[in-house]
Write a protein that holds these residues in place. Structure first.
Motif, mmCIF file in Angstrom:
data_model
loop_
_atom_site.group_PDB
_atom_site.id
_atom_site.type_symbol
_atom_site.label_atom_id
_atom_site.label_comp_id
_atom_site.label_asym_id
_atom_site.label_seq_id
_atom_site.Cartn_x
_atom_site.Cartn_y
_atom_site.Cartn_z
ATOM 1 N N ASP A 140 78.975 -37.368 -75.311
ATOM 2 C CA ASP A 140 79.404 -36.370 -75.233
ATOM 3 C C ASP A 140 78.855 -35.957 -76.655
ATOM 4 O O ASP A 140 78.905 -36.719 -77.606
ATOM 5 C CB ASP A 140 80.791 -37.102 -75.013
ATOM 6 N N PRO A 141 78.737 -35.270 -76.299
ATOM 7 C CA PRO A 141 77.466 -34.597 -78.005
ATOM 8 C C PRO A 141 78.832 -34.696 -78.933
ATOM 9 O O PRO A 141 78.543 -34.170 -80.667
ATOM 10 C CB PRO A 141 77.545 -32.881 -76.863
ATOM 11 N N ARG A 190 78.940 -35.749 -82.404
ATOM 12 C CA ARG A 190 79.186 -35.052 -84.111
ATOM 13 C C ARG A 190 80.167 -35.692 -84.900
ATOM 14 O O ARG A 190 79.842 -35.946 -85.964
ATOM 15 C CB ARG A 190 78.718 -33.111 -83.431
ATOM 16 N N GLN A 191 80.731 -36.009 -84.273
ATOM 17 C CA GLN A 191 82.252 -36.510 -84.671
ATOM 18 C C GLN A 191 81.672 -37.841 -85.275
ATOM 19 O O GLN A 191 82.163 -38.190 -86.701
ATOM 20 C CB GLN A 191 83.587 -37.095 -83.767
ATOM 21 N N ASP A 214 81.368 -39.380 -89.927
ATOM 22 C CA ASP A 214 82.552 -39.854 -90.144
ATOM 23 C C ASP A 214 82.444 -40.995 -90.969
ATOM 24 O O ASP A 214 83.802 -41.302 -91.894
ATOM 25 C CB ASP A 214 83.719 -40.423 -88.728
ATOM 26 N N GLY A 215 81.095 -41.211 -91.909
ATOM 27 C CA GLY A 215 81.001 -41.251 -93.018
ATOM 28 C C GLY A 215 80.581 -42.903 -93.018
ATOM 29 O O GLY A 215 80.746 -43.481 -93.694
ATOM 30 N N MET A 216 80.540 -43.365 -91.677
ATOM 31 C CA MET A 216 81.333 -45.326 -90.664
ATOM 32 C C MET A 216 79.576 -45.012 -91.019
ATOM 33 O O MET A 216 79.080 -44.845 -90.313
ATOM 34 C CB MET A 216 81.806 -45.168 -90.317
#
Length: 265
Positions: A214-215, A219-220, A224-226
């Protein structure tokens, strides 16, 4: 050792330690009351996930993992051929001291390399697995050896078949090697698609997940910085602790329903 010991010989030098963030993290642990807020090196959640994943595969609990055990990893996601290369000691010699068995330390190297394939250590690990003739470059014969099994598995699962010729073009476009038909470890480290490249050749579940991604979700995750490993460890930790709580609740329910007085009359 996995992160700091760049030479992969199991011996951390003073230079390697000083070039890493190990000392900084040690100071961070002293200053941070919750050790799980320090993700590098000292996270209890990460240790818990690694140990539980090992324990799940080690069904006879002899603290050793066989080929068949490793093939069950994450719902049989890996091919026989890549597992065979791991047990041959292609990426690194196994340290268990038992022939054809992977120990806990070996498993840590495997797991960290598998769940975050974009690190320099992981790229070196999987490149050595794929480099069948040890010439320092991946050529079409190397890649077709591994992709053939992926192709067979896709057929068995009634998935849309992607020919090796098409995959080879995609991989070349993905990596953009300095020399046509020869992919080096330097080429892979220079791109941002190492995980996708390796998964295409030997991890069917991740390959299909990427193809059907799922694009919006992608992107999420990117925002998220992880890292991939931190995200995986967090998801697995939540799953494992939820299963543990569910099991405890089930035992409490059973205890509440049993009439021990009548059982022992």
């Amino acid at each position: 050792v996995y992160t700091v010991n760049v030479h992969g010989n199991g011996k951390m030098t003073l230079t390697e330690m000083l070039k890493s963030n190990l000392l900084e993290c040690m100071h961070g642990v002293d200053a941070q009351p919750d050790i799980n807020m320090v993700n590098d090196y000292f996270s209890y959640e990460h240790f818990y996930v690694i140990y539980c994943k090992f324990w799940e595969l080690d069904t006879d609990h002899d603290f050793l993992i066989s080929r068949d055990d490793l093939l069950r990893y994450m719902n049989h996601s890996l091919t026989y051929r890549i597992v065979e290369r791991i047990f041959m000691g292609a990426p690194r010699a196994l340290t268990s001291g038992v022939e054809d068995r992977m120990g806990y330390q070996d498993f840590i190297w495997f797991l960290l390399s598998e769940e975050e394939k974009g690190t320099p250590q992981a790229i070196d690990y999987w490149f050595l697995c794929l480099d069948m003739d040890g010439d320092g470059k991946l050529t079409p014969p190397d890649m077709v050896h591994f992709y053939t099994e992926q192709l067979h598995r896709m057929e068995c699962m009634n998935q849309e078949i992607v020919s090796f010729e098409d995959i080879l073009c995609q991989l070349s476009d993905m990596i953009c090697p300095a020399k046509d038909s020869e992919i080096t470890v330097k080429d892979i480290k220079a791109c941002q698609m190492a995980g996708c490249f390796f998964n295409t050749l030997f991890n069917l579940n991740k390959f299909l997940a990427y193809e059907q991604r799922d694009p919006f979700l992608a992107r999420q995750e990117a925002a998220d910085g992880m890292t991939d490993w931190e995200r995986f460890a967090r998801q697995e930790y939540l799953r494992l602790t939820a299963d543990e709580e569910e099991g405890e609740e089930l035992l409490d329910d059973i205890d509440g329903e049993l009439d021990y007085t009548n059982m022992y009359k």
